[in-house]
Motif scaffolding. Sequence first.
Motif, PDB file in Angstrom:
ATOM      1  N   ALA A 189      47.762  28.961 -72.273  1.00  0.00           N
ATOM      2  CA  ALA A 189      48.307  27.714 -72.817  1.00  0.00           C
ATOM      3  C   ALA A 189      48.764  27.904 -74.254  1.00  0.00           C
ATOM      4  O   ALA A 189      49.854  27.464 -74.642  1.00  0.00           O
ATOM      5  CB  ALA A 189      47.255  26.610 -72.719  1.00  0.00           C
ATOM      6  N   PRO A 208      51.279  22.082 -69.389  1.00  0.00           N
ATOM      7  CA  PRO A 208      50.168  21.126 -69.451  1.00  0.00           C
ATOM      8  C   PRO A 208      50.268  20.166 -68.271  1.00  0.00           C
ATOM      9  O   PRO A 208      51.377  19.804 -67.848  1.00  0.00           O
ATOM     10  CB  PRO A 208      50.391  20.407 -70.785  1.00  0.00           C
ATOM     11  CG  PRO A 208      51.857  20.532 -71.050  1.00  0.00           C
ATOM     12  CD  PRO A 208      52.279  21.855 -70.454  1.00  0.00           C
ATOM     13  N   ARG A 252      43.663  18.839 -73.719  1.00  0.00           N
ATOM     14  CA  ARG A 252      44.677  18.784 -72.679  1.00  0.00           C
ATOM     15  C   ARG A 252      44.226  19.600 -71.472  1.00  0.00           C
ATOM     16  O   ARG A 252      43.441  20.533 -71.589  1.00  0.00           O
ATOM     17  CB  ARG A 252      46.018  19.310 -73.193  1.00  0.00           C
ATOM     18  CG  ARG A 252      46.517  18.623 -74.458  1.00  0.00           C
ATOM     19  CD  ARG A 252      47.972  18.919 -74.714  1.00  0.00           C
ATOM     20  NE  ARG A 252      48.820  18.167 -73.781  1.00  0.00           N
ATOM     21  CZ  ARG A 252      50.152  18.160 -73.830  1.00  0.00           C
ATOM     22  NH1 ARG A 252      50.771  18.888 -74.751  1.00  0.00           N
ATOM     23  NH2 ARG A 252      50.854  17.476 -72.982  1.00  0.00           N
ATOM     24  N   TYR A 257      45.222  22.137 -68.462  1.00  0.00           N
ATOM     25  CA  TYR A 257      46.228  23.140 -68.093  1.00  0.00           C
ATOM     26  C   TYR A 257      45.921  23.796 -66.749  1.00  0.00           C
ATOM     27  O   TYR A 257      46.648  24.692 -66.337  1.00  0.00           O
ATOM     28  CB  TYR A 257      46.306  24.237 -69.152  1.00  0.00           C
ATOM     29  CG  TYR A 257      47.014  23.825 -70.415  1.00  0.00           C
ATOM     30  CD1 TYR A 257      48.382  24.036 -70.568  1.00  0.00           C
ATOM     31  CD2 TYR A 257      46.325  23.215 -71.449  1.00  0.00           C
ATOM     32  CE1 TYR A 257      49.051  23.656 -71.736  1.00  0.00           C
ATOM     33  CE2 TYR A 257      46.969  22.830 -72.616  1.00  0.00           C
ATOM     34  CZ  TYR A 257      48.333  23.050 -72.756  1.00  0.00           C
ATOM     35  OH  TYR A 257      48.973  22.666 -73.902  1.00  0.00           O
TER      36      TYR A 257
END
Length: 429
Positions: A110, A117, A146, A148
């Motif tokens: 990421a 995402p 977030r 991923y």
Amino acid sequence: MRSTLGALLLAVTTVVTLPGCATVAAPGTGSLNAGGPQDTFRSLRIMGSDFPYTDATVAAFEQQHPDIDVEYVKGAVSFEEGSVQTLLRSGSGPDLLLVNSGPGRVGLLADAGLIWPLDEVFATNGLADRFQPEVVRQTRAGNDDRVYEIVEGLDVFQVYYNKKIFAAHGLDVPKDWDAFLDTCGKLKDAGVKPLLAGARDNFAGGWLLGSLVQASAGRDLMSDILAGSASFADPAVVTGGRMLAELIERGCVDGGQAAALDGGQAQAAFWRGGGAMTVVPQGSMADARQDGVDVSAYGAFPMPPRDAEAEALPTAGLALSWVVNKSTKSRSAVVEWLRWLASPEYLELTAAEGRTLVPAQVVPAGLKLDPAVQDGLDKVAKGTGFNPSVYLPDAAKEAWYQAVQGLLTRRLSPERAMQAVQDELAASR
């Protein structure tokens, strides 16, 4: 559906050696849900493990989506060896890949802007509610909150033991560390290998050391360490390293043999009756059952704690996760696959067709899982410790594996081994 691992890797290797290859977008830009000129393809190239249920799940997806052609390339890709990064940087890699989970791997992909995402996909499709809250929390950890990855499943690590060997020597399941050492001593004196281990490929060595550290340091301290508020150099963690050294000194583990064997070789020897105990995830027993081994003679227990008053907890960690190539041109088809992975139908089909990973999803009542997988799920519900291999950033994870090798071969003291892990962990933050 086609399986073309060798051809795909050859093509990607050729692509990435050419100058002027595809560039990678900055992490977090754009939208996976977006349509437009980059969403004209109704085909999917997927690369993942060859599970017993793989063919059935792909066929079911294609039946539900007859307008999407799926090419599933069967084969594991390794973050540690760089094949994941190579595929994603090539500009011609698969749309989706199944990779080892956790911030130490997925988080780095990421950070490099190599994967999409998935927060928007989770939000617009209600996927978060289909996964265990702790799983979702862990996938956000270290990634700026977030998501991923969509977790395919978890592993739960315990001491698996041969009930027949224990019964033949009048042994009970040990409840604390002293009793565990006593059990090992009696087995050794009787000419039985007490604890089999294979650490040449690092993974299984990490499982063993992680279980010992959990038995010494406990869940709360390990949680603080991984969060950055405590240290691997803490005396309780160092004691976990000493516990491995003690097992070697007492002949409970053959350190030289463990360093020479890989995890699969040690597991195969255990299921053939070649030793009394080993530290493996639930999938090892589930695989053995599917291979025709009579596993009724085997059981499992968490590594006994050093403190007789402490609760014995197995360790656990996210095992494998699906990630989306930032270069995909099949965004809407990718979203459909992600929705399929999160669906109850997918979970039911994988359970019926030989699932060996503990589900990351919320499991509906009445779903029948392999007994070893169900035991792992029950342990997760009650609470588990951490398998450090999953949660450490790359350099610290390599130091962790080197700690295992150094302890097995007596090249490193527990103090030096754990300090090296902490040094790399601190440097990564």
